[in-house]
Design a protein around this motif. Structure first.
Motif, short mmCIF file in Angstrom:
data_model
loop_
_atom_site.label_atom_id
_atom_site.label_comp_id
_atom_site.label_asym_id
_atom_site.label_seq_id
_atom_site.Cartn_x
_atom_site.Cartn_y
_atom_site.Cartn_z
N ASP A 134 0.80 -1.23 0.00
CA ASP A 134 0.00 0.00 0.00
C ASP A 134 0.83 1.27 0.00
OD1 ASP A 134 -2.40 -1.41 -0.07
OD2 ASP A 134 -2.48 -1.57 2.10
N VAL A 135 2.03 1.22 -0.53
CA VAL A 135 2.80 2.45 -0.73
C VAL A 135 2.55 2.89 -2.17
CG1 VAL A 135 5.07 3.54 -0.71
CG2 VAL A 135 4.54 1.74 0.95
N LEU A 136 1.72 3.91 -2.33
CA LEU A 136 1.28 4.33 -3.66
C LEU A 136 1.70 5.76 -3.99
CD1 LEU A 136 -2.33 2.82 -3.44
CD2 LEU A 136 -0.28 1.77 -4.40
N ASP A 137 2.33 6.45 -3.04
CA ASP A 137 2.81 7.81 -3.28
C ASP A 137 3.93 7.74 -4.33
OD1 ASP A 137 4.31 10.25 -3.11
OD2 ASP A 137 3.44 10.63 -1.14
N THR A 138 3.69 8.36 -5.47
CA THR A 138 4.67 8.25 -6.56
C THR A 138 6.01 8.87 -6.21
OG1 THR A 138 3.73 10.26 -7.54
CG2 THR A 138 2.92 8.14 -8.36
N PRO A 171 12.59 -2.64 3.76
CA PRO A 171 12.16 -1.64 2.78
C PRO A 171 10.68 -1.30 2.85
CG PRO A 171 13.63 -3.22 1.74
CD PRO A 171 13.36 -3.74 3.13
N VAL A 172 9.83 -2.28 3.16
CA VAL A 172 8.39 -1.99 3.21
C VAL A 172 8.06 -1.00 4.32
CG1 VAL A 172 7.60 -4.14 2.13
CG2 VAL A 172 8.01 -4.08 4.61
N ILE A 173 8.73 -1.11 5.46
CA ILE A 173 8.48 -0.18 6.56
C ILE A 173 9.02 1.20 6.21
CG2 ILE A 173 8.96 0.33 8.99
CD1 ILE A 173 8.93 -2.63 9.54
N GLU A 174 10.18 1.25 5.56
CA GLU A 174 10.72 2.53 5.12
C GLU A 174 9.73 3.23 4.18
OE1 GLU A 174 15.47 1.33 5.26
OE2 GLU A 174 14.35 1.13 3.39
N GLY A 175 9.16 2.46 3.26
CA GLY A 175 8.21 3.03 2.32
C GLY A 175 6.97 3.57 2.99
N ARG A 176 6.40 2.78 3.91
CA ARG A 176 5.19 3.23 4.61
C ARG A 176 5.47 4.46 5.47
NH1 ARG A 176 0.81 -0.46 5.15
NH2 ARG A 176 -0.19 1.18 6.36
N MET A 177 6.65 4.49 6.08
CA MET A 177 7.05 5.62 6.92
C MET A 177 7.16 6.90 6.09
SD MET A 177 10.41 5.83 9.36
CE MET A 177 11.54 5.45 8.02
N LEU A 178 7.85 6.82 4.98
CA LEU A 178 8.02 7.99 4.12
C LEU A 178 6.68 8.48 3.57
CD1 LEU A 178 11.22 6.81 2.22
CD2 LEU A 178 11.10 8.67 3.90
N GLN A 179 5.82 7.53 3.21
CA GLN A 179 4.50 7.90 2.69
C GLN A 179 3.66 8.59 3.77
OE1 GLN A 179 1.84 5.58 -0.21
NE2 GLN A 179 1.17 4.81 1.78
N ALA A 180 3.68 8.06 4.97
CA ALA A 180 2.86 8.62 6.05
C ALA A 180 3.26 10.05 6.39
CB ALA A 180 2.98 7.74 7.30
N LEU A 228 7.86 6.21 -4.09
CA LEU A 228 8.27 5.09 -4.93
C LEU A 228 9.44 5.49 -5.82
CD1 LEU A 228 4.74 3.74 -5.96
CD2 LEU A 228 6.35 2.66 -4.38
N GLU A 229 9.41 6.72 -6.33
CA GLU A 229 10.49 7.18 -7.21
C GLU A 229 11.81 7.29 -6.45
OE1 GLU A 229 12.14 10.38 -7.39
OE2 GLU A 229 13.22 9.74 -9.19
N VAL A 230 11.75 7.78 -5.21
CA VAL A 230 12.96 7.90 -4.40
C VAL A 230 13.54 6.51 -4.11
CG1 VAL A 230 13.78 8.46 -2.08
CG2 VAL A 230 12.47 10.14 -3.36
N LEU A 231 12.68 5.58 -3.71
CA LEU A 231 13.15 4.23 -3.39
C LEU A 231 13.66 3.51 -4.63
CD1 LEU A 231 10.44 3.08 -0.83
CD2 LEU A 231 12.77 3.83 -0.35
N ALA A 232 13.14 3.85 -5.80
CA ALA A 232 13.57 3.22 -7.04
C ALA A 232 14.88 3.82 -7.55
CB ALA A 232 12.49 3.38 -8.10
N ARG A 233 15.26 4.97 -7.03
CA ARG A 233 16.43 5.68 -7.55
C ARG A 233 17.63 5.64 -6.61
NH1 ARG A 233 17.05 10.93 -6.70
NH2 ARG A 233 14.82 11.21 -6.35
N LEU A 234 17.41 5.75 -5.30
CA LEU A 234 18.53 5.84 -4.37
C LEU A 234 19.22 4.49 -4.17
CD1 LEU A 234 17.45 8.67 -3.95
CD2 LEU A 234 17.72 8.36 -1.49
#
Length: 215
Positions: free
Chosen positions: A21-25, A65-74, A28-34
């Motif tokens: 449920d991490v849908l913030d583009t 990574p999943v927790i990092e994504g949810r944290m950044l999105q929140a 996602l772009e940051v995690l796909a690039r860094l």
């Protein structure tokens, strides 16, 4: 064996982070690039994009990574935001926060980890807007206020001094509770709390529950 980290990064985003449920583009772009692998010890680099915690030393671990994504999105960071990070760790989350916000002040209690995180950020040419300070966040004093606070370790109870550092409209990501079931929460400056998901991570130094004496 040579690892295709770019492909591993893409698979992490598409097979782990997005399905959680991490849908913030922007996130996602940051995690796909860094380059997450650049923040991982060489002995664990092959696992840089796996769905596991990775040891950093001094009893600390890099979040999944999943927790990092949810944290950044929140946190819903905006380009002008000033962010306080508690627990620099490897410096990877510092780099993510810095990419999404204007400025990051990161506190790390272990001098060795703080120095290594700075080296990681400098080596990747990331985090020029990150300042790392060696400090115990539970005793740290400042006159500054922040738009967002990111706590990268768990607490038994929410330290009230953290809430006082939020600007009006500010928000804080924090994981609270007792192992093995803890609640990731978004706490707003007005005191409202939104429960996000359940997890289990290591405690912030000094923020673990008091030992229970049993007869």
């Amino acid at each position: 064996m040579t690892i295709d980290y770019a492909h591993a990064r893409e698979m992490m985003v598409e097979q782990q982070v997005r399905p959680w449920d991490v849908l913030d583009t922007r996130v996602l772009e940051v995690l796909a690039r860094l380059p997450r692998e650049a923040f991982v010890a060489e002995t664990h680099r092959a696992l840089a994009y796996a769905d596991v915690e990775l040891p950093l030393g001094h009893g600390q671990k890099m979040m999944k990574p999943v927790i990092e994504g949810r944290m950044l999105q929140a946190l819903d960071l905006q380009p002008g935001d000033e962010v306080l990070e508690v627990g620099t760790g490897s410096g990877f989350i510092s780099a993510c926060l810095a990419d999404l916000a204007r400025e990051v002040l990161s506190l790390e209690i272990q001098p060795e980890l703080a120095e290594r995180a700075r080296q990681n950020l400098d080596a990747t040419k990331l985090g020029s807007n990150v300042r790392i300070e060696v400090a115990d966040a539970l005793d740290w004093q400042t006159q500054r206020h922040f738009d967002a606070i990111c706590i990268t370790a768990a607490v038994d109870t929410i330290p009230p001094q953290f809430l006082k550092l939020l600007r009006p409209g500010g928000r804080m990501f924090i994981i609270q509770g007792s192992s093995p079931v803890m609640a990731a929460q978004l706490v707003r400056a007005d005191g409202s709390i939104e429960s996000l998901f359940e997890t289990d991570i290591a405690y912030l130094q000094g923020a673990a529950p008091a030992p229970q004496f049993q007869l």
